[in-house]
Design a protein around this motif. Sequence first.
Motif, PDB file in Angstrom:
ATOM      1  N   SER A  97       0.792  -1.234   0.000  1.00  0.00           N
ATOM      2  CA  SER A  97       0.000   0.000   0.000  1.00  0.00           C
ATOM      3  C   SER A  97       0.828   1.290   0.000  1.00  0.00           C
ATOM      4  CB  SER A  97      -0.936   0.021   1.214  1.00  0.00           C
ATOM      5  OG  SER A  97      -1.790  -1.098   1.190  1.00  0.00           O
ATOM      6  N   CYS A  98       2.163   1.172  -0.066  1.00  0.00           N
ATOM      7  CA  CYS A  98       3.005   2.372   0.106  1.00  0.00           C
ATOM      8  C   CYS A  98       2.604   3.559  -0.777  1.00  0.00           C
ATOM      9  CB  CYS A  98       4.480   2.068  -0.107  1.00  0.00           C
ATOM     10  SG  CYS A  98       4.970   0.382   0.137  1.00  0.00           S
ATOM     11  N   PRO A  99       2.510   3.377  -2.119  1.00  0.00           N
ATOM     12  CA  PRO A  99       2.216   4.552  -2.947  1.00  0.00           C
ATOM     13  C   PRO A  99       0.863   5.174  -2.598  1.00  0.00           C
ATOM     14  CG  PRO A  99       2.938   2.712  -4.310  1.00  0.00           C
ATOM     15  CD  PRO A  99       2.689   2.165  -2.936  1.00  0.00           C
ATOM     16  N   ALA A 148       1.424  -0.707   7.410  1.00  0.00           N
ATOM     17  CA  ALA A 148       1.488   0.577   8.121  1.00  0.00           C
ATOM     18  C   ALA A 148       2.697   1.384   7.664  1.00  0.00           C
ATOM     19  CB  ALA A 148       1.549   0.325   9.622  1.00  0.00           C
ATOM     20  N   HIS A 149       2.523   2.696   7.645  1.00  0.00           N
ATOM     21  CA  HIS A 149       3.608   3.596   7.237  1.00  0.00           C
ATOM     22  C   HIS A 149       3.722   4.747   8.211  1.00  0.00           C
ATOM     23  CE1 HIS A 149       2.718   1.408   3.493  1.00  0.00           C
ATOM     24  NE2 HIS A 149       4.028   1.439   3.380  1.00  0.00           N
ATOM     25  N   ILE A 150       4.959   5.081   8.529  1.00  0.00           N
ATOM     26  CA  ILE A 150       5.213   6.204   9.434  1.00  0.00           C
ATOM     27  C   ILE A 150       6.003   7.251   8.652  1.00  0.00           C
ATOM     28  CG2 ILE A 150       6.327   6.917  11.588  1.00  0.00           C
ATOM     29  CD1 ILE A 150       6.136   3.843  12.361  1.00  0.00           C
ATOM     30  N   LEU A 274       8.890   5.026   7.134  1.00  0.00           N
ATOM     31  CA  LEU A 274       9.089   3.672   7.647  1.00  0.00           C
ATOM     32  C   LEU A 274       7.908   2.821   7.201  1.00  0.00           C
ATOM     33  CD1 LEU A 274      10.136   4.392  11.365  1.00  0.00           C
ATOM     34  CD2 LEU A 274      11.550   4.442   9.326  1.00  0.00           C
ATOM     35  N   HIS A 275       8.197   1.621   6.745  1.00  0.00           N
ATOM     36  CA  HIS A 275       7.133   0.682   6.346  1.00  0.00           C
ATOM     37  C   HIS A 275       7.110  -0.408   7.404  1.00  0.00           C
ATOM     38  CE1 HIS A 275       7.639   2.001   1.973  1.00  0.00           C
ATOM     39  NE2 HIS A 275       8.790   2.350   2.515  1.00  0.00           N
ATOM     40  N   GLN A 276       5.940  -0.696   7.949  1.00  0.00           N
ATOM     41  CA  GLN A 276       5.936  -1.764   8.952  1.00  0.00           C
ATOM     42  C   GLN A 276       4.715  -2.678   8.872  1.00  0.00           C
ATOM     43  OE1 GLN A 276       5.714   0.233  12.950  1.00  0.00           O
ATOM     44  NE2 GLN A 276       3.936  -1.086  13.207  1.00  0.00           N
TER      45      GLN A 276
HETATM   46 ZN    ZN Z   1       5.235   0.167   2.369  1.00  0.00          ZN
END
Ligand code: ZN
Length: 396
Positions: A97-99, A148-150, A274-276
Amino acid sequence: MFDHRELAKVMDLFHFEEHSPGMMFWHPIGLQFFRVIEDFMRQVYQAYGFEEVRSPVALNRSLWERSGHWQKFRKNMFVVGIPDADAEPDYALKPMSCPAHIAIYKSHKRSYREIPMRLLEFGIVHRNEPSGTLSGCMRLRQFVQDDAHIFCREADIRDEISNFLRMVKQVYAAFGYNNFSIRIALRPEQRLGSDELWDRAESALIEAVQALDYAYELAPGEGSFYSPKIEVSLQDHLGRSWQCGTIQVDFNFPQLFDLSFVNEKGDLEQLVMLHQAVLGSLERWIGILLENHGGVLPLWVAPVQIAVASVSKKSADWAEVIFKRLKQIGARVELHVSDRTIAKKIRELSVRKIPLIAVVGEKEAMNQSLNLRRLGIAGQQEIQLPELETELLNLR
Ligand SMILES: [Zn+2]
């Protein structure tokens, strides 16, 4: 040893179809199980300052080109064409889901007051795994991950990683796993960005883990194409190791997507992403959990916690009262007041791995009590209804 597919069958949780390899068909009780885990994770993430979002499953090719997925990950993505458009495919189902979370971050100008911003999605992702590697829910083509992304400053990295590891410890223990190990996966050959950025990202990860005094192993060459990462593997009761949790320190996407915020001085400052994921794939988590416990799940997570079964018509009314009272306090409960013999009912409910069975006969109806059987434990115990209510309420 139990196979999760066999357990899913007797517990009526989910099944697979040949026409949709690597994708799951969730039955009502199975989805209830899935929701218990999802809701638990939702609460944990909220307690750690994450906000839940939802984004599209299909995203335009231009976004994947910008993130580098199109060039580096395309063979693992499901590409979706649009009928009657020109031959070039336009969309891909998201493998992560990052983008999409970047798009939410960038939907307006951000201030330092909003940083760190922590976004969580139970994201439906698709990855085109080779058919030979698919294996029940342990390896799928479509699954949900706690994605999840921070968005934070470089100076926040250590705190965020330490929060992540606290979450991991808390969540894994809640499911009965007290041992886990940590690997730090370093830059791969095929990668985005300058060596200087990789140096900074890798040392941030290593320093954060060292500061917490956790033992770790280095895995050179095993990072993802945009960042190094911590991989957390849990040890199950059967002595197997499963890589589930991960957190990645990423300087590359913030550059590629021009991610910034307005700092205290009014200047634009670039941030770190950060990707978690704590569980990783929820489906796989469920598969591991089923096999680990042989289907005898901890009571708090069992999709059906208790079944109330009457011995005869004479005790059916009291059984129904118990059922309603338990339902009222939010217990996941079933009622069985048919004419079938109590022996038959108990056998069926035990095969389905229902942790508690409340047997109600004439004596219990008279005493306003119930006879409780626990899965995997011999014998039974006559108790009063309030006692059972307290036990179920205390699970939360
Ligand atoms: Zn990601």
